[in-house]
Design a protein around this motif. Sequence first.
Motif, mmCIF file in Angstrom:
data_model
loop_
_atom_site.group_PDB
_atom_site.id
_atom_site.type_symbol
_atom_site.label_atom_id
_atom_site.label_comp_id
_atom_site.label_asym_id
_atom_site.label_seq_id
_atom_site.Cartn_x
_atom_site.Cartn_y
_atom_site.Cartn_z
ATOM 1 N N LEU A 40 0.792 -1.230 0.000
ATOM 2 C CA LEU A 40 0.000 0.000 0.000
ATOM 3 C C LEU A 40 0.828 1.286 0.000
ATOM 4 N N TRP A 41 2.150 1.209 0.185
ATOM 5 C CA TRP A 41 2.956 2.427 0.294
ATOM 6 C C TRP A 41 2.847 3.315 -0.944
ATOM 7 N N ALA A 42 3.226 2.807 -2.083
ATOM 8 C CA ALA A 42 3.198 3.613 -3.318
ATOM 9 C C ALA A 42 1.774 3.992 -3.713
ATOM 10 N N PRO A 43 0.790 3.085 -3.624
ATOM 11 C CA PRO A 43 -0.572 3.492 -3.979
ATOM 12 C C PRO A 43 -1.115 4.630 -3.109
ATOM 13 N N LEU A 44 -0.765 4.652 -1.821
ATOM 14 C CA LEU A 44 -1.230 5.746 -0.967
ATOM 15 C C LEU A 44 -0.545 7.059 -1.337
ATOM 16 N N ARG A 45 0.744 7.006 -1.629
ATOM 17 C CA ARG A 45 1.445 8.225 -2.072
ATOM 18 C C ARG A 45 0.878 8.702 -3.410
ATOM 19 N N ASP A 46 0.602 7.765 -4.321
ATOM 20 C CA ASP A 46 0.010 8.120 -5.615
ATOM 21 C C ASP A 46 -1.391 8.706 -5.441
ATOM 22 N N PHE A 47 -2.167 8.136 -4.523
ATOM 23 C CA PHE A 47 -3.517 8.640 -4.226
ATOM 24 C C PHE A 47 -3.435 10.118 -3.841
ATOM 25 N N HIS A 48 -2.496 10.457 -2.973
ATOM 26 C CA HIS A 48 -2.319 11.851 -2.568
ATOM 27 C C HIS A 48 -1.840 12.708 -3.740
ATOM 28 N N ALA A 49 -0.877 12.213 -4.494
ATOM 29 C CA ALA A 49 -0.336 12.973 -5.628
ATOM 30 C C ALA A 49 -1.406 13.256 -6.681
ATOM 31 N N ARG A 50 -2.370 12.367 -6.814
ATOM 32 C CA ARG A 50 -3.455 12.553 -7.789
ATOM 33 C C ARG A 50 -4.576 13.435 -7.259
ATOM 34 N N GLY A 51 -4.452 13.917 -6.012
ATOM 35 C CA GLY A 51 -5.444 14.849 -5.489
ATOM 36 C C GLY A 51 -6.220 14.357 -4.299
ATOM 37 N N GLY A 52 -5.973 13.159 -3.818
ATOM 38 C CA GLY A 52 -6.715 12.628 -2.675
ATOM 39 C C GLY A 52 -6.334 13.316 -1.375
ATOM 40 N N ALA A 53 -7.329 13.520 -0.522
ATOM 41 C CA ALA A 53 -7.115 14.083 0.811
ATOM 42 C C ALA A 53 -6.940 12.941 1.801
ATOM 43 N N LEU A 54 -6.081 13.143 2.803
ATOM 44 C CA LEU A 54 -5.813 12.112 3.808
ATOM 45 C C LEU A 54 -5.912 12.705 5.206
ATOM 46 N N TRP A 55 -6.470 11.917 6.116
ATOM 47 C CA TRP A 55 -6.531 12.309 7.523
ATOM 48 C C TRP A 55 -6.075 11.120 8.341
ATOM 49 N N GLY A 56 -5.065 11.325 9.137
ATOM 50 C CA GLY A 56 -4.578 10.285 10.034
ATOM 51 C C GLY A 56 -4.932 10.612 11.461
ATOM 52 N N THR A 57 -5.628 9.685 12.136
ATOM 53 C CA THR A 57 -5.958 9.865 13.539
ATOM 54 C C THR A 57 -5.099 8.915 14.367
ATOM 55 N N CYS A 58 -4.404 9.438 15.347
ATOM 56 C CA CYS A 58 -3.541 8.681 16.258
ATOM 57 C C CYS A 58 -2.492 7.883 15.469
ATOM 58 N N ALA A 59 -2.620 6.574 15.370
ATOM 59 C CA ALA A 59 -1.640 5.784 14.596
ATOM 60 C C ALA A 59 -1.618 6.218 13.133
ATOM 61 N N ARG A 62 -8.549 19.575 -4.008
ATOM 62 C CA ARG A 62 -7.944 18.523 -4.819
ATOM 63 C C ARG A 62 -6.964 19.096 -5.824
ATOM 64 N N ALA A 63 -5.815 18.470 -5.917
ATOM 65 C CA ALA A 63 -4.795 18.865 -6.891
ATOM 66 C C ALA A 63 -5.244 18.428 -8.276
ATOM 67 N N PRO A 64 -4.793 19.111 -9.312
ATOM 68 C CA PRO A 64 -5.150 18.679 -10.660
ATOM 69 C C PRO A 64 -4.626 17.268 -10.927
ATOM 70 N N ARG A 65 -5.431 16.471 -11.610
ATOM 71 C CA ARG A 65 -5.035 15.099 -11.917
ATOM 72 C C ARG A 65 -4.032 15.043 -13.066
ATOM 73 N N VAL A 66 -4.004 16.070 -13.907
ATOM 74 C CA VAL A 66 -3.073 16.073 -15.029
ATOM 75 C C VAL A 66 -1.662 16.242 -14.493
ATOM 76 N N GLY A 67 -0.762 15.362 -14.848
ATOM 77 C CA GLY A 67 0.618 15.433 -14.411
ATOM 78 C C GLY A 67 0.887 14.761 -13.087
ATOM 79 N N GLY A 68 -0.146 14.559 -12.259
ATOM 80 C CA GLY A 68 0.003 13.823 -11.012
ATOM 81 C C GLY A 68 0.890 14.479 -9.982
#
Length: 191
Positions: free
Chosen positions: A35-54, A169-175
């Motif tokens: 899941l490491w690269a897919p999560l980084r790619d998700f963010h790079a493509r415009g996904g928002a992330l929220w981490g609670t505690c861990a 959300r960041a633009p999806r073009v160019g990632g």
Amino acid sequence: MREVRLPRDLAGLAGLVLPGGESTTMVRLMDEYALWAPLRDFHARGGALWGTCAGAILLAAEVTGASPAAPAQRSLGLIDVTVQRNAFGRQLDSFTTPLEVAGLDTPFPAVFIRAPVITHAGPGVEVLARHGGEAVLARQGRVMASSFHPELTPDARLHELFLGLLEQRAPRVGGGAESAPARPPTLPGSA
């Protein structure tokens, strides 16, 4: 709303909450399910992330242990903060406290369970709340990290704040990634 266990589960999502739990176990599962690269790619493509505690530990640029002898822990490096694991003590030291949060009219009922603390926030990070002088809620671009568990209260105001990040959300073009951390993650990802 749906569970994300595999990289394919990220398809079509605009935002993702990385929950509390045991961060070293979560790291092992992220290794096992790649899941490491897919999560980084998700963010790079415009996904928002929220981490609670861990989840906040997993998003940090750097992770330290509760003691100097604790080993370094891998993280995604998506918010320019250093997080110290278990900074508020053991399970028996858990507590709830009213927390002043920037932008909220009244205190938020924060639940701390073996909680981390943000010991350093980079210049692009906005600290939204502190407890005892320590940063416990921060935001950078489309990434939010909380030391506590907002999901354990009926108060939905922080969830509403997170939903507001979906509009950034960041633009999806160019990632390209928006507001990337100034420092690399503690250890390189395995994917």
